[in-house]
Design a protein around this motif. Structure first.
Motif, mmCIF file in Angstrom:
data_model
loop_
_atom_site.group_PDB
_atom_site.id
_atom_site.type_symbol
_atom_site.label_atom_id
_atom_site.label_comp_id
_atom_site.label_asym_id
_atom_site.label_seq_id
_atom_site.Cartn_x
_atom_site.Cartn_y
_atom_site.Cartn_z
ATOM 1 N N MET A 180 0.835 -1.180 0.000
ATOM 2 C CA MET A 180 0.000 0.000 0.000
ATOM 3 C C MET A 180 0.877 1.240 0.000
ATOM 4 N N SER A 181 0.528 2.181 -0.833
ATOM 5 C CA SER A 181 1.301 3.409 -0.903
ATOM 6 C C SER A 181 0.908 4.402 0.170
ATOM 7 N N GLY A 182 -0.393 4.537 0.449
ATOM 8 C CA GLY A 182 -0.793 5.468 1.484
ATOM 9 C C GLY A 182 -2.209 5.962 1.339
ATOM 10 N N ILE A 183 -2.615 6.706 2.364
ATOM 11 C CA ILE A 183 -3.948 7.277 2.404
ATOM 12 C C ILE A 183 -3.800 8.787 2.451
ATOM 13 N N ALA A 208 -8.312 -1.259 5.885
ATOM 14 C CA ALA A 208 -7.234 -0.290 6.132
ATOM 15 C C ALA A 208 -7.789 1.129 6.250
ATOM 16 N N LEU A 209 -8.744 1.480 5.396
ATOM 17 C CA LEU A 209 -9.362 2.804 5.477
ATOM 18 C C LEU A 209 -10.103 2.982 6.800
ATOM 19 N N ILE A 210 -10.846 1.986 7.224
ATOM 20 C CA ILE A 210 -11.559 2.076 8.500
ATOM 21 C C ILE A 210 -10.566 2.198 9.652
ATOM 22 N N GLY A 211 -9.478 1.445 9.596
ATOM 23 C CA GLY A 211 -8.446 1.558 10.626
ATOM 24 C C GLY A 211 -7.833 2.946 10.667
ATOM 25 N N TYR A 212 -7.566 3.495 9.511
ATOM 26 C CA TYR A 212 -6.996 4.837 9.412
ATOM 27 C C TYR A 212 -7.952 5.880 9.983
ATOM 28 N N ILE A 213 -9.212 5.810 9.578
ATOM 29 C CA ILE A 213 -10.232 6.756 10.047
ATOM 30 C C ILE A 213 -10.384 6.633 11.570
ATOM 31 N N PHE A 256 -24.466 0.366 12.338
ATOM 32 C CA PHE A 256 -23.446 -0.253 13.177
ATOM 33 C C PHE A 256 -22.666 0.851 13.864
ATOM 34 N N GLU A 257 -22.101 0.541 15.018
ATOM 35 C CA GLU A 257 -21.269 1.505 15.721
ATOM 36 C C GLU A 257 -20.020 0.819 16.258
ATOM 37 N N LYS A 258 -18.998 1.644 16.433
ATOM 38 C CA LYS A 258 -17.713 1.193 16.947
ATOM 39 C C LYS A 258 -17.206 2.296 17.874
ATOM 40 N N THR A 259 -16.781 1.918 19.053
ATOM 41 C CA THR A 259 -16.246 2.893 19.996
ATOM 42 C C THR A 259 -14.819 3.269 19.588
ATOM 43 N N LEU A 260 -14.559 4.567 19.485
ATOM 44 C CA LEU A 260 -13.210 5.043 19.168
ATOM 45 C C LEU A 260 -12.434 5.350 20.425
#
Length: 152
Positions: free
Chosen positions: A1-4, A79-84, A145-149
């Motif tokens: 992966m190059s990057g976000i 990967a995008l969700i992890g980054y966000i 859906f929800e995820k606690t940050l």
């Protein structure tokens, strides 16, 4: 992966990719300008995009996440969700996403650490000008859906 990277200008240049995540342009237009858009690039091309919006009360919503067909099943969406999740964890306490009740998307979000928390009945039939079929099933209800940050 190059990057976000964050895309601030010319977001509509990515409409073909955005339409993979939300297949009606008028619905995308409702959130595109107020949202922040991120693109995952690999080998000089955009493989995936994600648009998030501030929904108030410490809630960030994924309005659109899409991976180009030739790049799918390589971990780019995750990967995008992890980054966000990491990028916004100091500013927001939870990340939400609404999707159709589909065997193609529900397991993805559950595997990314999200849990179901509400249903909006007939969302797709009331808000889209055509039937949306995913995995051979007509989408009707929006499943949130929800995820606690971060813990309060």
């Amino acid at each position: 992966m190059s990057g976000i990277v964050e895309i601030s200008d010319n977001k509509r240049d990515y409409m073909d990719l955005l339409l993979l995540g939300d297949e009606q342009e008028s619905m995308i237009e409702r959130y595109l300008d107020r949202g922040r858009m991120f693109a995952l690039e690999n080998e000089g091309r955009v493989c995936a995009v994600c648009v998030v919006t501030d929904e108030g009360s410490g809630t960030l919503e994924i309005k659109n996440i899409a991976v180009s067909p030739g790049c799918q099943r390589r971990g780019y969406g995750r990967a995008l969700i992890g980054y966000i999740s990491e990028k916004f964890s100091d500013e927001f306490h939870r990340l939400i996403v609404g999707t159709g009740d589909s065997s193609l998307t529900v397991p993805f979000y559950e595997n990314c650490g999200f849990r179901r928390y509400r249903v909006v009945k007939d969302f797709f039939t009331n808000n889209y000008d055509h039937m949306i079929i995913e995995g051979g099933v007509q989408l009707r209800d929006m499943i949130y859906f929800e995820k606690t940050l971060k813990e309060d």
